[in-house]
Design a protein around this motif. Structure first.
Motif, PDB file in Angstrom:
ATOM      1  N   GLY A  44      -1.486  15.983  56.372  1.00  0.00           N
ATOM      2  CA  GLY A  44      -1.723  15.008  57.448  1.00  0.00           C
ATOM      3  C   GLY A  44      -2.008  13.640  57.279  1.00  0.00           C
ATOM      4  N   PHE A  45      -2.919  13.543  56.474  1.00  0.00           N
ATOM      5  CA  PHE A  45      -3.435  12.262  55.814  1.00  0.00           C
ATOM      6  C   PHE A  45      -2.287  11.488  55.092  1.00  0.00           C
ATOM      7  CE2 PHE A  45      -6.127   9.445  53.043  1.00  0.00           C
ATOM      8  CZ  PHE A  45      -6.778   8.719  54.049  1.00  0.00           C
ATOM      9  N   LEU A  46      -1.300  12.286  54.189  1.00  0.00           N
ATOM     10  CA  LEU A  46      -0.470  11.958  53.647  1.00  0.00           C
ATOM     11  C   LEU A  46       0.676  11.209  54.685  1.00  0.00           C
ATOM     12  CD1 LEU A  46       1.710  11.538  51.041  1.00  0.00           C
ATOM     13  CD2 LEU A  46       2.581  13.615  51.991  1.00  0.00           C
ATOM     14  N   MET A  47       0.928  11.927  55.830  1.00  0.00           N
ATOM     15  CA  MET A  47       1.615  11.578  56.762  1.00  0.00           C
ATOM     16  C   MET A  47       1.377  10.295  57.460  1.00  0.00           C
ATOM     17  SD  MET A  47       4.301  13.187  56.646  1.00  0.00           S
ATOM     18  CE  MET A  47       4.631  14.626  55.798  1.00  0.00           C
ATOM     19  N   ILE A  48       0.221   9.793  57.624  1.00  0.00           N
ATOM     20  CA  ILE A  48      -0.259   9.045  58.519  1.00  0.00           C
ATOM     21  C   ILE A  48      -0.326   7.610  57.687  1.00  0.00           C
ATOM     22  CG2 ILE A  48      -2.485   7.915  59.457  1.00  0.00           C
ATOM     23  CD1 ILE A  48      -3.147  10.858  60.489  1.00  0.00           C
ATOM     24  N   THR A  49      -0.720   7.716  56.455  1.00  0.00           N
ATOM     25  CA  THR A  49      -0.834   6.749  55.551  1.00  0.00           C
ATOM     26  C   THR A  49       0.408   6.389  54.949  1.00  0.00           C
ATOM     27  OG1 THR A  49      -1.691   8.014  53.732  1.00  0.00           O
ATOM     28  CG2 THR A  49      -3.607   6.971  54.920  1.00  0.00           C
ATOM     29  N   GLY A  50       1.153   7.360  54.688  1.00  0.00           N
ATOM     30  CA  GLY A  50       2.576   6.854  54.326  1.00  0.00           C
ATOM     31  C   GLY A  50       3.350   6.410  55.237  1.00  0.00           C
ATOM     32  N   THR A  51       3.141   6.742  56.518  1.00  0.00           N
ATOM     33  CA  THR A  51       3.932   6.214  57.613  1.00  0.00           C
ATOM     34  C   THR A  51       3.392   4.778  57.586  1.00  0.00           C
ATOM     35  OG1 THR A  51       4.330   8.203  58.784  1.00  0.00           O
ATOM     36  CG2 THR A  51       4.362   6.084  60.071  1.00  0.00           C
ATOM     37  N   VAL A  52       2.270   4.289  57.476  1.00  0.00           N
ATOM     38  CA  VAL A  52       1.594   3.037  57.790  1.00  0.00           C
ATOM     39  C   VAL A  52       2.339   2.172  56.633  1.00  0.00           C
ATOM     40  CG1 VAL A  52      -0.393   1.727  57.193  1.00  0.00           C
ATOM     41  CG2 VAL A  52      -0.497   3.531  58.772  1.00  0.00           C
ATOM     42  N   GLY A  53       2.139   2.972  55.224  1.00  0.00           N
ATOM     43  CA  GLY A  53       2.958   1.953  54.214  1.00  0.00           C
ATOM     44  C   GLY A  53       4.380   1.798  54.439  1.00  0.00           C
ATOM     45  N   PHE A  54       5.143   2.948  54.960  1.00  0.00           N
ATOM     46  CA  PHE A  54       6.590   2.447  55.140  1.00  0.00           C
ATOM     47  C   PHE A  54       6.633   1.432  56.207  1.00  0.00           C
ATOM     48  CE2 PHE A  54      10.625   3.448  57.242  1.00  0.00           C
ATOM     49  CZ  PHE A  54      11.335   3.371  56.293  1.00  0.00           C
ATOM     50  N   VAL A  55       6.279   1.512  57.213  1.00  0.00           N
ATOM     51  CA  VAL A  55       6.566   0.668  58.448  1.00  0.00           C
ATOM     52  C   VAL A  55       6.076  -0.674  58.105  1.00  0.00           C
ATOM     53  CG1 VAL A  55       5.867  -0.129  60.610  1.00  0.00           C
ATOM     54  CG2 VAL A  55       6.295   2.548  60.213  1.00  0.00           C
ATOM     55  N   PHE A  64       6.290   4.898  51.060  1.00  0.00           N
ATOM     56  CA  PHE A  64       5.740   5.937  51.645  1.00  0.00           C
ATOM     57  C   PHE A  64       4.558   6.685  50.725  1.00  0.00           C
ATOM     58  CE2 PHE A  64       5.412  10.391  52.723  1.00  0.00           C
ATOM     59  CZ  PHE A  64       5.431  10.302  54.096  1.00  0.00           C
ATOM     60  N   PHE A  65       4.962   6.944  49.433  1.00  0.00           N
ATOM     61  CA  PHE A  65       4.243   7.382  48.743  1.00  0.00           C
ATOM     62  C   PHE A  65       3.284   6.629  47.831  1.00  0.00           C
ATOM     63  CE2 PHE A  65       7.764  10.724  48.625  1.00  0.00           C
ATOM     64  CZ  PHE A  65       7.121  11.800  48.963  1.00  0.00           C
ATOM     65  N   THR A  66       3.527   5.572  48.238  1.00  0.00           N
ATOM     66  CA  THR A  66       2.353   4.503  47.484  1.00  0.00           C
ATOM     67  C   THR A  66       1.218   4.469  48.463  1.00  0.00           C
ATOM     68  OG1 THR A  66       4.116   3.046  46.709  1.00  0.00           O
ATOM     69  CG2 THR A  66       1.852   2.179  47.232  1.00  0.00           C
ATOM     70  N   SER A  67       1.208   4.327  49.519  1.00  0.00           N
ATOM     71  CA  SER A  67      -0.078   4.413  50.416  1.00  0.00           C
ATOM     72  C   SER A  67      -0.385   5.995  50.787  1.00  0.00           C
ATOM     73  CB  SER A  67       0.090   3.571  51.646  1.00  0.00           C
ATOM     74  OG  SER A  67       1.216   4.149  52.383  1.00  0.00           O
ATOM     75  N   GLY A  68       0.834   6.749  50.812  1.00  0.00           N
ATOM     76  CA  GLY A  68       0.226   8.037  50.875  1.00  0.00           C
ATOM     77  C   GLY A  68      -0.211   8.885  49.817  1.00  0.00           C
ATOM     78  N   SER A  69      -0.245   8.473  48.519  1.00  0.00           N
ATOM     79  CA  SER A  69      -1.049   8.866  47.430  1.00  0.00           C
ATOM     80  C   SER A  69      -2.597   8.991  47.631  1.00  0.00           C
ATOM     81  CB  SER A  69      -0.550   8.292  46.313  1.00  0.00           C
ATOM     82  OG  SER A  69      -1.279   6.784  46.334  1.00  0.00           O
ATOM     83  N   SER A  70      -2.950   8.448  48.699  1.00  0.00           N
ATOM     84  CA  SER A  70      -4.451   8.420  48.835  1.00  0.00           C
ATOM     85  C   SER A  70      -4.860   9.946  49.294  1.00  0.00           C
ATOM     86  CB  SER A  70      -4.900   7.451  49.863  1.00  0.00           C
ATOM     87  OG  SER A  70      -4.049   7.575  51.177  1.00  0.00           O
ATOM     88  N   ALA A  71      -3.711  10.483  49.820  1.00  0.00           N
ATOM     89  CA  ALA A  71      -4.191  12.035  50.173  1.00  0.00           C
ATOM     90  C   ALA A  71      -4.256  12.934  49.160  1.00  0.00           C
ATOM     91  CB  ALA A  71      -2.777  12.597  50.876  1.00  0.00           C
ATOM     92  N   LEU A  72      -3.776  12.321  47.788  1.00  0.00           N
ATOM     93  CA  LEU A  72      -3.944  13.211  46.648  1.00  0.00           C
ATOM     94  C   LEU A  72      -5.624  13.062  46.120  1.00  0.00           C
ATOM     95  CD1 LEU A  72      -3.019  14.893  44.089  1.00  0.00           C
ATOM     96  CD2 LEU A  72      -2.685  12.555  43.063  1.00  0.00           C
ATOM     97  N   TYR A  73      -6.091  11.844  46.464  1.00  0.00           N
ATOM     98  CA  TYR A  73      -7.586  11.684  46.308  1.00  0.00           C
ATOM     99  C   TYR A  73      -8.351  12.412  47.261  1.00  0.00           C
ATOM    100  CZ  TYR A  73     -12.133   9.396  46.689  1.00  0.00           C
ATOM    101  OH  TYR A  73     -13.525   9.326  46.560  1.00  0.00           O
ATOM    102  N   VAL A  74      -7.803  12.649  48.414  1.00  0.00           N
ATOM    103  CA  VAL A  74      -8.548  13.446  49.458  1.00  0.00           C
ATOM    104  C   VAL A  74      -8.757  14.877  49.058  1.00  0.00           C
ATOM    105  CG1 VAL A  74      -8.590  14.248  51.810  1.00  0.00           C
ATOM    106  CG2 VAL A  74      -8.368  11.807  51.517  1.00  0.00           C
ATOM    107  N   PHE A  75      -7.665  15.355  48.492  1.00  0.00           N
ATOM    108  CA  PHE A  75      -7.550  16.783  48.075  1.00  0.00           C
ATOM    109  C   PHE A  75      -8.553  17.077  46.857  1.00  0.00           C
ATOM    110  CE2 PHE A  75      -5.724  20.589  46.289  1.00  0.00           C
ATOM    111  CZ  PHE A  75      -5.985  21.597  47.431  1.00  0.00           C
ATOM    112  N   THR A  76      -8.345  16.069  45.825  1.00  0.00           N
ATOM    113  CA  THR A  76      -8.953  16.202  44.512  1.00  0.00           C
ATOM    114  C   THR A  76     -10.561  16.179  45.036  1.00  0.00           C
ATOM    115  OG1 THR A  76      -7.373  15.285  43.495  1.00  0.00           O
ATOM    116  CG2 THR A  76      -9.314  15.183  42.484  1.00  0.00           C
ATOM    117  N   TYR A  77     -11.053  15.370  45.680  1.00  0.00           N
ATOM    118  CA  TYR A  77     -12.226  15.259  45.991  1.00  0.00           C
ATOM    119  C   TYR A  77     -12.813  16.648  46.828  1.00  0.00           C
ATOM    120  CZ  TYR A  77     -16.924  13.642  47.851  1.00  0.00           C
ATOM    121  OH  TYR A  77     -18.246  13.698  48.120  1.00  0.00           O
TER     122      TYR A  77
END
Length: 119
Positions: free
Chosen positions: A92-103, A49-62
């Motif tokens: 919200g981006f964390l939830m979307i990308t994390g769900t994609v990664g987990f599934v 979940f957090f592997t793909s959800g970590s892209s949300a950290l990039y969004v917030f940092t940017y």
């Protein structure tokens, strides 16, 4: 009427970018889950979940970088509102990308362990 008889291509481009995001998140999560399973670490659920959800950290940092370099907001309330809204967007981006990664990782693990023959 609504579109004034004009064709807009931005929605198709946005959908294409969304598909690329989903594919990239799924592939990266599956590869890292495979490496984790090869190392005999079977606790892959939250890590996938957090592997793909970590892209949300990039969004917030940017968004913080964009705030510091491009925006001219000096007051406290607009600053707090900006970072609260960007935090919610990143969540919200964390939830979307994390769900994609987990599934995708769940499907991968079921596929590789479903083909194992136990005799």
């Amino acid at each position: 009427s609504m579109w004034l008889h004009q064709t807009y291509y931005i929605f198709g481009i946005l959908f294409l970018v969304y598909l690329i995001l989903v594919l990239t998140c799924a592939e990266i999560t599956i590869v890292l889950c495979y490496f984790q399973l090869c190392g005999e670490d079977y606790r892959w659920w939250w890590r996938s979940f957090f592997t793909s959800g970590s892209s949300a950290l990039y969004v917030f940092t940017y968004s913080a970088f964009y705030f510091a370099t491009k925006l001219d907001i000096t007051r406290t309330v607009p600053t707090v509102m900006y970072f609260c809204y960007m935090g919610l967007l990143s969540l919200g981006f964390l939830m979307i990308t994390g769900t994609v990664g987990f599934v995708s990782c769940l499907g991968f693990v079921r596929a590789i362990y479903g083909s194992v023959k136990i005799d």
